[in-house]
Design a protein around this motif. Structure first.
Motif, PDB file in Angstrom:
ATOM      1  N   ILE A   8       0.857  -1.186   0.000  1.00 47.39           N
ATOM      2  CA  ILE A   8       0.000   0.000   0.000  1.00 47.39           C
ATOM      3  C   ILE A   8       0.890   1.231   0.000  1.00 47.39           C
ATOM      4  N   ILE A   9       0.692   2.119  -0.959  1.00 50.22           N
ATOM      5  CA  ILE A   9       1.448   3.369  -1.041  1.00 50.22           C
ATOM      6  C   ILE A   9       0.577   4.487  -0.490  1.00 50.22           C
ATOM      7  N   GLY A  10       0.957   5.011   0.663  1.00 48.04           N
ATOM      8  CA  GLY A  10       0.158   6.004   1.374  1.00 48.04           C
ATOM      9  C   GLY A  10      -0.303   5.450   2.708  1.00 48.04           C
ATOM     10  N   SER A  11      -0.710   6.341   3.620  1.00 46.36           N
ATOM     11  CA  SER A  11      -1.109   5.865   4.949  1.00 46.36           C
ATOM     12  C   SER A  11      -2.272   6.658   5.536  1.00 46.36           C
ATOM     13  N   GLY A  12      -3.076   7.268   4.660  1.00 46.95           N
ATOM     14  CA  GLY A  12      -4.230   8.030   5.124  1.00 46.95           C
ATOM     15  C   GLY A  12      -5.475   7.178   5.268  1.00 46.95           C
ATOM     16  N   ILE A  29       1.419  -7.605   4.366  1.00 41.62           N
ATOM     17  CA  ILE A  29       1.280  -6.252   3.833  1.00 41.62           C
ATOM     18  C   ILE A  29       2.492  -5.397   4.189  1.00 41.62           C
ATOM     19  N   ALA A  30       2.799  -4.478   3.293  1.00 40.95           N
ATOM     20  CA  ALA A  30       3.739  -3.392   3.574  1.00 40.95           C
ATOM     21  C   ALA A  30       3.038  -2.065   3.277  1.00 40.95           C
ATOM     22  N   ILE A  31       3.299  -1.074   4.102  1.00 47.04           N
ATOM     23  CA  ILE A  31       2.782   0.276   3.868  1.00 47.04           C
ATOM     24  C   ILE A  31       3.978   1.207   3.672  1.00 47.04           C
ATOM     25  N   VAL A  32       3.914   2.007   2.608  1.00 47.37           N
ATOM     26  CA  VAL A  32       5.000   2.925   2.269  1.00 47.37           C
ATOM     27  C   VAL A  32       4.482   4.353   2.385  1.00 47.37           C
ATOM     28  N   PRO A 112       8.738   6.468  -2.758  1.00 45.21           N
ATOM     29  CA  PRO A 112       8.691   5.262  -3.581  1.00 45.21           C
ATOM     30  C   PRO A 112       8.522   5.576  -5.071  1.00 45.21           C
ATOM     31  N   HIS A 113       8.994   4.672  -5.921  1.00 51.23           N
ATOM     32  CA  HIS A 113       8.636   4.737  -7.334  1.00 51.23           C
ATOM     33  C   HIS A 113       8.696   3.327  -7.927  1.00 51.23           C
ATOM     34  N   VAL A 121      10.910   0.867  -5.593  1.00 53.97           N
ATOM     35  CA  VAL A 121      12.122   1.198  -4.849  1.00 53.97           C
ATOM     36  C   VAL A 121      11.802   2.342  -3.903  1.00 53.97           C
ATOM     37  N   ILE A 122      12.218   2.205  -2.642  1.00 54.94           N
ATOM     38  CA  ILE A 122      12.063   3.272  -1.651  1.00 54.94           C
ATOM     39  C   ILE A 122      13.458   3.661  -1.184  1.00 54.94           C
ATOM     40  N   ASP A 123      13.926   4.822  -1.640  1.00 56.96           N
ATOM     41  CA  ASP A 123      15.257   5.305  -1.260  1.00 56.96           C
ATOM     42  C   ASP A 123      16.318   4.220  -1.401  1.00 56.96           C
ATOM     43  N   GLY A 124      16.309   3.550  -2.542  1.00 56.27           N
ATOM     44  CA  GLY A 124      17.318   2.553  -2.846  1.00 56.27           C
ATOM     45  C   GLY A 124      17.004   1.137  -2.393  1.00 56.27           C
ATOM     46  N   HIS A 125      15.901   0.966  -1.644  1.00 53.01           N
ATOM     47  CA  HIS A 125      15.527  -0.362  -1.145  1.00 53.01           C
ATOM     48  C   HIS A 125      14.398  -0.923  -2.004  1.00 53.01           C
ATOM     49  N   GLU A 126      14.619  -2.084  -2.602  1.00 58.73           N
ATOM     50  CA  GLU A 126      13.659  -2.644  -3.549  1.00 58.73           C
ATOM     51  C   GLU A 126      12.774  -3.689  -2.876  1.00 58.73           C
ATOM     52  N   ILE A 127      11.457  -3.609  -3.090  1.00 59.76           N
ATOM     53  CA  ILE A 127      10.495  -4.610  -2.633  1.00 59.76           C
ATOM     54  C   ILE A 127       9.481  -4.854  -3.740  1.00 59.76           C
ATOM     55  N   SER A 128       8.790  -5.989  -3.686  1.00 59.21           N
ATOM     56  CA  SER A 128       7.802  -6.308  -4.717  1.00 59.21           C
ATOM     57  C   SER A 128       6.556  -6.887  -4.067  1.00 59.21           C
ATOM     58  N   ALA A 129       5.509  -7.035  -4.890  1.00 52.66           N
ATOM     59  CA  ALA A 129       4.248  -7.563  -4.377  1.00 52.66           C
ATOM     60  C   ALA A 129       3.427  -8.155  -5.507  1.00 52.66           C
TER      61      ALA A 129
END
Length: 437
Positions: A8-12, A29-32, A112-113, A121-129
Motif C-alpha cells: 500500500i502506497i500512502g497511509s491516510g 502487507i507493507a505500507i509505504v 517510492p517509485h 524502490v524506496i530510497d534505494g531499497h527494492e520490494i515487490s508484491a
C-alpha cells in the motif's frame, strides 16, 4: 528482495481502511509513506483545522449574541490553540505505526517509485508484491509565479509559531475561505484574492450570502486579480498593486503521483489522478487506487476515501465483486457561518433536463436562528416532481448537522411527504426540516 501479498502506497484514510480489510484476510502487507504516517486529514487537514474553527465559531457566535444581552470580550490565544493541536497531530504517526506493527505490517518511510509492474524502490531499497494499492492522496498545487515557492500552503499554517499580522490568501475554494474566516476571527488582517468565481461547486445564492458575510467581518475580498510575482513578503498583483504579508497559496491540491513513475508499471493517469474502473482497478490489473488520488466519481473527501479503501481491498481479495456505489456526497465549508450541500445544484439539475421545484427559505426568521441572531441562515431545497430531494443547500450555524439529515433522506429515497410525517425533538434545527422541504 522481499515479496508481499499487497503493498500500500500512502497511509491516510483509504490506506488505513484497506489495511484493516487485508489484515483480517491474513495477507502479508507493507505500507509505504513519504511523509509521516497517518495521512493529511488528521495531521494537516480536516481535524486540526476544525480545532481552529471551534475558536472562530465561538467568537462569531458571541458577536451575534451581543445584541441579545451577552456582554464582555473574548479573545483567542493562537499559541494555546497551537499547543493543543500539536499534541493531537504529533501523536498520530506513533499511534498509527504502533497499531500496524502490532498487526505484523512492515512499514517503509521514503519516496517510492515503480521500476516495473510488480516492484518499487524506496530510497534505494527494492520490494515487490503480487498486488498494489495506490492511496497517496493529494498535495498542494504549486504557485506558478516567480517567487511562488515563498508562499506557504495549508500544510504550513499549523506550523506558524505566531499569528500573521496580515495574510494574503490566493484561492476561492474550501481551504481559502475556511482559513480566511479562521485567521480573521483570531485577529489577522486578511485579503482574499479570487480569480473568477468563489466556491464553484456550491449554490450561487448560498455563496452570495457567505461572501457578503465574509466582507462584513472585515475580510478584503478582491475579484479578478491574480498574483504576478513574490519578492520576499511582497506580492505584486496583476493590477500592478502590491500587498505585504504572509502569502497562503490555497489554489487547490493535485494528485500525489509525480514521483511514482506510474508508466514503469503500466498505470495510466491524468491531471485528475490515477485512472480506475468501477472496481477501482487501474490499467495494471494487479494495481488498484483509492481515495483522493484515484480518478473515481467520488469527491476528494475523507469519508469517501475510507469507503474506497475498503472497496478496493475487497476487490483485491475477491477479483472485482464490489463496484463503487453511487451515494450522495454531503460536504461542508467550515466558515463562520458554515455552508453545506448535498446532491445537485440548480445548474446541474437544469443541465440534466430534470423537471424540478426549488424551495427557498430565509431561515433567519425561524426561532432556531432568531434565538442566536443568525441573520445569514438560508436554505434551498430542490425537489423532483414526485417529491424526492435532488439537492439541499444551506448556510447558517446548524448547516453542518442538517446536511447529514438531508443526505440520509436522499440515500433512503424518501419523499418530502415521508419527511413531513417524521417526528423530531423540538425546538431543534432538525424540527425545522418539515417546514423547509
Amino acid at each position: 528482495m522481499k515479496r508481499y501479498d499487497v503493498i500500500i502506497i500512502g497511509s491516510g484514510s483509504a490506506a488505513s481502511q484497506a489495511a484493516n480489510v487485508l489484515c483480517d484476510a491474513g495477507k502479508q502487507i507493507a505500507i509505504v509513506e513519504n511523509w509521516t504516517f497517518g495521512g493529511t486529514c488528521p495531521q494537516r487537514g480536516c481535524d486540526p483545522k476544525k480545532m481552529l474553527a471551534e475558536g472562530a465559531e465561538l467568537i462569531a457566535r458571541t458577536e451575534r449574541m451581543k445584541s441579545l444581552g451577552v456582554h464582555g470580550e473574548l479573545t483567542l490565544d493562537w499559541h494555546a490553540f497551537k499547543r493543543r493541536i500539536d499534541e493531537y497531530r504529533f501523536a498520530i504517526p506513533t499511534t498509527k505505526m504502533h497499531h500496524w506493527k502490532e498487526h505484523d505490517i512492515d512499514l517503509f518511510e521514503g519516496e517510492p517509485h515503480f521500476i516495473d509492474e510488480d516492484s518499487i524502490v524506496i530510497d534505494g531499497h527494492e520490494i515487490s508484491a503480487h498486488q498494489f494499492l495506490i492511496a497517496s492522496g493529494l498535495i498542494p498545487r504549486p504557485l506558478d509565479i516567480p517567487g511562488g515557492d515563498l508562499a506557504i500552503t495549508s500544510d504550513d499554517v499549523f506550523d506558524l509559531d505566531d499569528l500573521p499580522k496580515h495574510i494574503i490568501i490566493i484561492g476561492a475554494g474550501y481551504i481559502a475561505f475556511e482559513f480566511a474566516h479562521i485567521l480573521r476571527r483570531f485577529g489577522s488582517e486578511v485579503t482574499l484574492l479570487i480569480r473568477s468565481r468563489a466556491l464553484k461547486q456550491f449554490d450561487r445564492k448560498v455563496v452570495k450570502r457567505l461572501v457578503d458575510e465574509t466582507i462584513r467581518i472585515g475580510i478584503d475580498v478582491r475579484y479578478g486579480i491574480e498574483p504576478v510575482r513574490m519578492d520576499g513578503d511582497v506580492l505584486t498583483l496583476s493590477d500592478d498593486s502590491t500587498l505585504e504579508g504572509v502569502v497562503l497559496n490555497a489554489t487547490g491540491r493535485i494528485p500525489s503521483i509525480e514521483r511514482l513513475r506510474l508508466d514503469a508499471a503500466g498505470i495510466e493517469s491524468d491531471h485528475g489522478g490515477v485512472l480506475v474502473n468501477e472496481f477501482l482497478q487501474t490499467t495494471n490489473a494487479n494495481v488498484y487506487a483509492a481515495g483522493d488520488v484515484a480518478k473515481s466519481r467520488n469527491p476528494a473527501l475523507t469519508p469517501f476515501a475510507g469507503q474506497e479503501g475498503r472497496i478496493a481491498a475487497l476487490n483485491l481479495l475477491r477479483n472485482n465483486t464490489r463496484p463503487l456505489p453511487e451515494r450522495p456526497a454531503p460536504t461542508v465549508v467550515f466558515t463562520t457561518p458554515p455552508i453545506a450541500k448535498v446532491g445537485l445544484t440548480v445548474e446541474e439539475v437544469k443541465a440534466r433536463g430534470i423537471d424540478y421545484e426549488c424551495k427557498d427559505n430565509d431561515l433567519s426568521h425561524f426561532l432556531t436562528y432568531e434565538r442566536i441572531n443568525d441573520t445569514t441562515a438560508f436554505s434551498r431545497i430542490l425537489l423532483s416532481k414526485d417529491g424526492h430531494v435532488l439537492g439541499a443547500h444551506l448556510i447558517g450555524q446548524h448547516a453542518p448537522e442538517l446536511i447529514n439529515l438531508f443526505s440520509f433522506i436522499i440515500q433512503n429515497n424518501m419523499t418530502h411527504q415521508h419527511v413531513k410525517h417524521l417526528e423530531f425533538a423540538y425546538p431543534t434545527s432538525a424540527s425545522d426540516i418539515s417546514y423547509i422541504i
